[in-house]
Each structure stands twice: as structure tokens, then as C-alpha cells.
Design a protein around this motif. Structure first.
Motif, PDB file in Angstrom:
ATOM      1  N   THR A 168      -7.324  -5.859   3.218  1.00  0.00           N
ATOM      2  CA  THR A 168      -7.430  -5.510   1.800  1.00  0.00           C
ATOM      3  C   THR A 168      -6.160  -4.856   1.264  1.00  0.00           C
ATOM      4  O   THR A 168      -5.605  -5.282   0.253  1.00  0.00           O
ATOM      5  N   VAL A 169      -5.679  -3.839   1.955  1.00  0.00           N
ATOM      6  CA  VAL A 169      -4.485  -3.129   1.503  1.00  0.00           C
ATOM      7  C   VAL A 169      -3.273  -4.056   1.515  1.00  0.00           C
ATOM      8  O   VAL A 169      -2.472  -4.067   0.578  1.00  0.00           O
ATOM      9  N   ALA A 170      -3.144  -4.879   2.549  1.00  0.00           N
ATOM     10  CA  ALA A 170      -2.016  -5.813   2.635  1.00  0.00           C
ATOM     11  C   ALA A 170      -2.048  -6.817   1.480  1.00  0.00           C
ATOM     12  O   ALA A 170      -1.005  -7.141   0.904  1.00  0.00           O
ATOM     13  N   LEU A 171      -3.228  -7.306   1.132  1.00  0.00           N
ATOM     14  CA  LEU A 171      -3.330  -8.249   0.011  1.00  0.00           C
ATOM     15  C   LEU A 171      -2.912  -7.593  -1.301  1.00  0.00           C
ATOM     16  O   LEU A 171      -2.225  -8.209  -2.122  1.00  0.00           O
ATOM     17  N   LEU A 172      -3.289  -6.352  -1.496  1.00  0.00           N
ATOM     18  CA  LEU A 172      -2.903  -5.662  -2.731  1.00  0.00           C
ATOM     19  C   LEU A 172      -1.411  -5.332  -2.744  1.00  0.00           C
ATOM     20  O   LEU A 172      -0.783  -5.360  -3.807  1.00  0.00           O
ATOM     21  N   GLU A 173      -0.840  -5.069  -1.582  1.00  0.00           N
ATOM     22  CA  GLU A 173       0.624  -4.881  -1.501  1.00  0.00           C
ATOM     23  C   GLU A 173       1.328  -6.190  -1.870  1.00  0.00           C
ATOM     24  O   GLU A 173       2.320  -6.191  -2.590  1.00  0.00           O
ATOM     25  N   PHE A 174       0.796  -7.303  -1.360  1.00  0.00           N
ATOM     26  CA  PHE A 174       1.363  -8.606  -1.711  1.00  0.00           C
ATOM     27  C   PHE A 174       1.253  -8.838  -3.221  1.00  0.00           C
ATOM     28  O   PHE A 174       2.199  -9.320  -3.854  1.00  0.00           O
ATOM     29  N   MET A 175       0.111  -8.490  -3.808  1.00  0.00           N
ATOM     30  CA  MET A 175      -0.073  -8.692  -5.245  1.00  0.00           C
ATOM     31  C   MET A 175       0.988  -7.944  -6.042  1.00  0.00           C
ATOM     32  O   MET A 175       1.487  -8.456  -7.043  1.00  0.00           O
ATOM     33  N   GLN A 176       1.346  -6.744  -5.616  1.00  0.00           N
ATOM     34  CA  GLN A 176       2.386  -5.994  -6.313  1.00  0.00           C
ATOM     35  C   GLN A 176       3.717  -6.741  -6.266  1.00  0.00           C
ATOM     36  O   GLN A 176       4.426  -6.829  -7.268  1.00  0.00           O
ATOM     37  N   THR A 211     -13.053  -2.837  -5.273  1.00  0.00           N
ATOM     38  CA  THR A 211     -12.978  -1.378  -5.308  1.00  0.00           C
ATOM     39  C   THR A 211     -11.534  -0.896  -5.389  1.00  0.00           C
ATOM     40  O   THR A 211     -11.182  -0.090  -6.258  1.00  0.00           O
ATOM     41  N   LEU A 212     -10.670  -1.398  -4.491  1.00  0.00           N
ATOM     42  CA  LEU A 212      -9.285  -0.930  -4.462  1.00  0.00           C
ATOM     43  C   LEU A 212      -8.443  -1.468  -5.615  1.00  0.00           C
ATOM     44  O   LEU A 212      -7.512  -0.812  -6.059  1.00  0.00           O
ATOM     45  N   CYS A 213      -8.763  -2.643  -6.095  1.00  0.00           N
ATOM     46  CA  CYS A 213      -7.963  -3.250  -7.159  1.00  0.00           C
ATOM     47  C   CYS A 213      -8.028  -2.431  -8.437  1.00  0.00           C
ATOM     48  O   CYS A 213      -7.023  -2.271  -9.130  1.00  0.00           O
ATOM     49  N   SER A 214      -9.181  -1.895  -8.750  1.00  0.00           N
ATOM     50  CA  SER A 214      -9.297  -1.106  -9.983  1.00  0.00           C
ATOM     51  C   SER A 214      -8.466   0.170  -9.900  1.00  0.00           C
ATOM     52  O   SER A 214      -8.017   0.688 -10.919  1.00  0.00           O
ATOM     53  N   GLU A 215      -8.220   0.664  -8.682  1.00  0.00           N
ATOM     54  CA  GLU A 215      -7.377   1.846  -8.499  1.00  0.00           C
ATOM     55  C   GLU A 215      -5.889   1.490  -8.580  1.00  0.00           C
ATOM     56  O   GLU A 215      -5.104   2.207  -9.175  1.00  0.00           O
ATOM     57  N   LYS A 216      -5.497   0.377  -7.965  1.00  0.00           N
ATOM     58  CA  LYS A 216      -4.078   0.001  -7.887  1.00  0.00           C
ATOM     59  C   LYS A 216      -3.569  -0.700  -9.140  1.00  0.00           C
ATOM     60  O   LYS A 216      -2.387  -0.652  -9.438  1.00  0.00           O
ATOM     61  N   PHE A 217      -4.442  -1.396  -9.848  1.00  0.00           N
ATOM     62  CA  PHE A 217      -4.041  -2.192 -11.012  1.00  0.00           C
ATOM     63  C   PHE A 217      -4.924  -1.839 -12.208  1.00  0.00           C
ATOM     64  O   PHE A 217      -5.758  -2.631 -12.638  1.00  0.00           O
ATOM     65  N   PRO A 218      -4.718  -0.648 -12.778  1.00  0.00           N
ATOM     66  CA  PRO A 218      -5.587  -0.213 -13.869  1.00  0.00           C
ATOM     67  C   PRO A 218      -5.394  -0.981 -15.173  1.00  0.00           C
ATOM     68  O   PRO A 218      -6.229  -0.896 -16.060  1.00  0.00           O
ATOM     69  N   ASP A 219      -4.334  -1.738 -15.315  1.00  0.00           N
ATOM     70  CA  ASP A 219      -4.043  -2.420 -16.577  1.00  0.00           C
ATOM     71  C   ASP A 219      -4.663  -3.808 -16.674  1.00  0.00           C
ATOM     72  O   ASP A 219      -4.261  -4.612 -17.504  1.00  0.00           O
ATOM     73  N   ASP A 220      -5.595  -4.128 -15.806  1.00  0.00           N
ATOM     74  CA  ASP A 220      -6.249  -5.444 -15.812  1.00  0.00           C
ATOM     75  C   ASP A 220      -5.276  -6.601 -15.636  1.00  0.00           C
ATOM     76  O   ASP A 220      -5.491  -7.678 -16.172  1.00  0.00           O
ATOM     77  N   GLU A 221      -4.194  -6.376 -14.902  1.00  0.00           N
ATOM     78  CA  GLU A 221      -3.252  -7.471 -14.685  1.00  0.00           C
ATOM     79  C   GLU A 221      -3.674  -8.365 -13.530  1.00  0.00           C
ATOM     80  O   GLU A 221      -3.109  -9.429 -13.324  1.00  0.00           O
ATOM     81  N   VAL A 222      -4.697  -7.934 -12.782  1.00  0.00           N
ATOM     82  CA  VAL A 222      -5.214  -8.718 -11.659  1.00  0.00           C
ATOM     83  C   VAL A 222      -6.697  -8.985 -11.888  1.00  0.00           C
ATOM     84  O   VAL A 222      -7.461  -8.090 -12.225  1.00  0.00           O
ATOM     85  N   GLU A 223      -7.066 -10.232 -11.697  1.00  0.00           N
ATOM     86  CA  GLU A 223      -8.472 -10.624 -11.773  1.00  0.00           C
ATOM     87  C   GLU A 223      -8.899 -11.083 -10.383  1.00  0.00           C
ATOM     88  O   GLU A 223      -8.172 -11.826  -9.721  1.00  0.00           O
ATOM     89  N   ILE A 224     -10.045 -10.638  -9.955  1.00  0.00           N
ATOM     90  CA  ILE A 224     -10.584 -11.072  -8.664  1.00  0.00           C
ATOM     91  C   ILE A 224     -11.761 -11.978  -8.953  1.00  0.00           C
ATOM     92  O   ILE A 224     -12.692 -11.591  -9.664  1.00  0.00           O
TER      93      ILE A 224
END
Length: 126
Positions: free
Chosen positions: A85-93, A36-49
Motif C-alpha cells: 500500500t505505502v509503495a503504491l502511494l509513493e509511486f503515485m506521488q 484509507t491511506l489515499c485520503s491522508e496522502k492526497f487530500p486534494d482529490d487528485e487520485v481516484e481509487i
């Protein structure tokens, strides 16, 4: 450029002693929140879950691996779905921005500093 991948163990649970007999397990909840959060933070499909049946760390709570063919792989353990969840997406950035994928421990979101279990180098990395 190869995608950055979050491998999420969907059979993990925060405690192997309190694991329910039937799904859904905590790993499934973490997977849903990340999707859910990944599609908001990474709209360019640079992250695959990618859901994974098991990452073989059953005594380590929820487990996630972060990978890219050109960068080291990170393994995070003892994650709580509602908090990480938020921490993992911050790490991904940070991971995506780092050309070589190296993220210093003190740059990790505080929640992940105690959850990082390993940084596995690329086979060519010496």
C-alpha cells in the motif's frame, strides 16, 4: 486536469492455489488500505481509487493498474496487501509529479521494482 486513477482488482488473491472460496479476497483488503491511506496522502482529490471486478491476471497475485488519460498506464502484479500500500502511494506521488507520467525503474519504490509488469504507452505516444 484529469484525475490519476488506481484500478484495484478486488477479486485478486496473493495465490491462485490458496484462494478462498468466498470473499473477502486479498484485493479487497488492498483496496480498503489504499482508500484509507489515499485520503491522508492526497487530500486534494487528485487520485481516484476504483474497484475493478477482475483485471484478468488471476495467476499474478494482487494486481493494480495506474492510469491517467495523458500518461502511460502502469500494471503492477504479485502485490501483497499488507506490504504494498505505502509503495503504491509513493509511486503515485512520482507519477503525478511527472508531467509525462514516465517513472524510471530505479525511481520505483524497491517493493514495486519486481512487481511492475508493464508500462503501456498512450495511444498517441510514439
Amino acid at each position: 486536469m484529469p484525475k490519476h486513477t488506481l484500478f484495484v482488482c478486488k477479486s485478486c488473491h496473493h495465490s491462485s492455489e490458496e484462494r478462498p472460496e468466498n470473499p473477502p479476497f486479498d484485493g479487497t483488503f488492498l483496496l480498503d488500505q489504499l482508500n484509507t491511506l489515499c485520503s491522508e496522502k492526497f487530500p486534494d482529490d487528485e487520485v481516484e481509487i476504483q474497484a475493478v471486478g477482475c483485471l484478468w491476471a488471476c495467476s499474478q497475485g494482487c494486481v493494480v493498474a495506474v492510469s491517467n488519460p495523458d500518461k502511460p498506464t502502469y500494471l503492477f502484479v504479485n502485490l501483497l496487501p499488507e506490504e504494498s500500500t505505502v509503495a503504491l502511494l509513493e509511486f503515485m506521488q512520482l507519477y503525478i509529479k511527472s508531467r509525462k507520467g514516465n517513472v524510471a525503474w530505479n525511481q520505483l519504490p524497491e517493493l514495486l521494482q519486481s512487481a511492475v509488469f508493464a508500462q503501456i504507452p498512450q495511444p498517441n505516444d510514439t
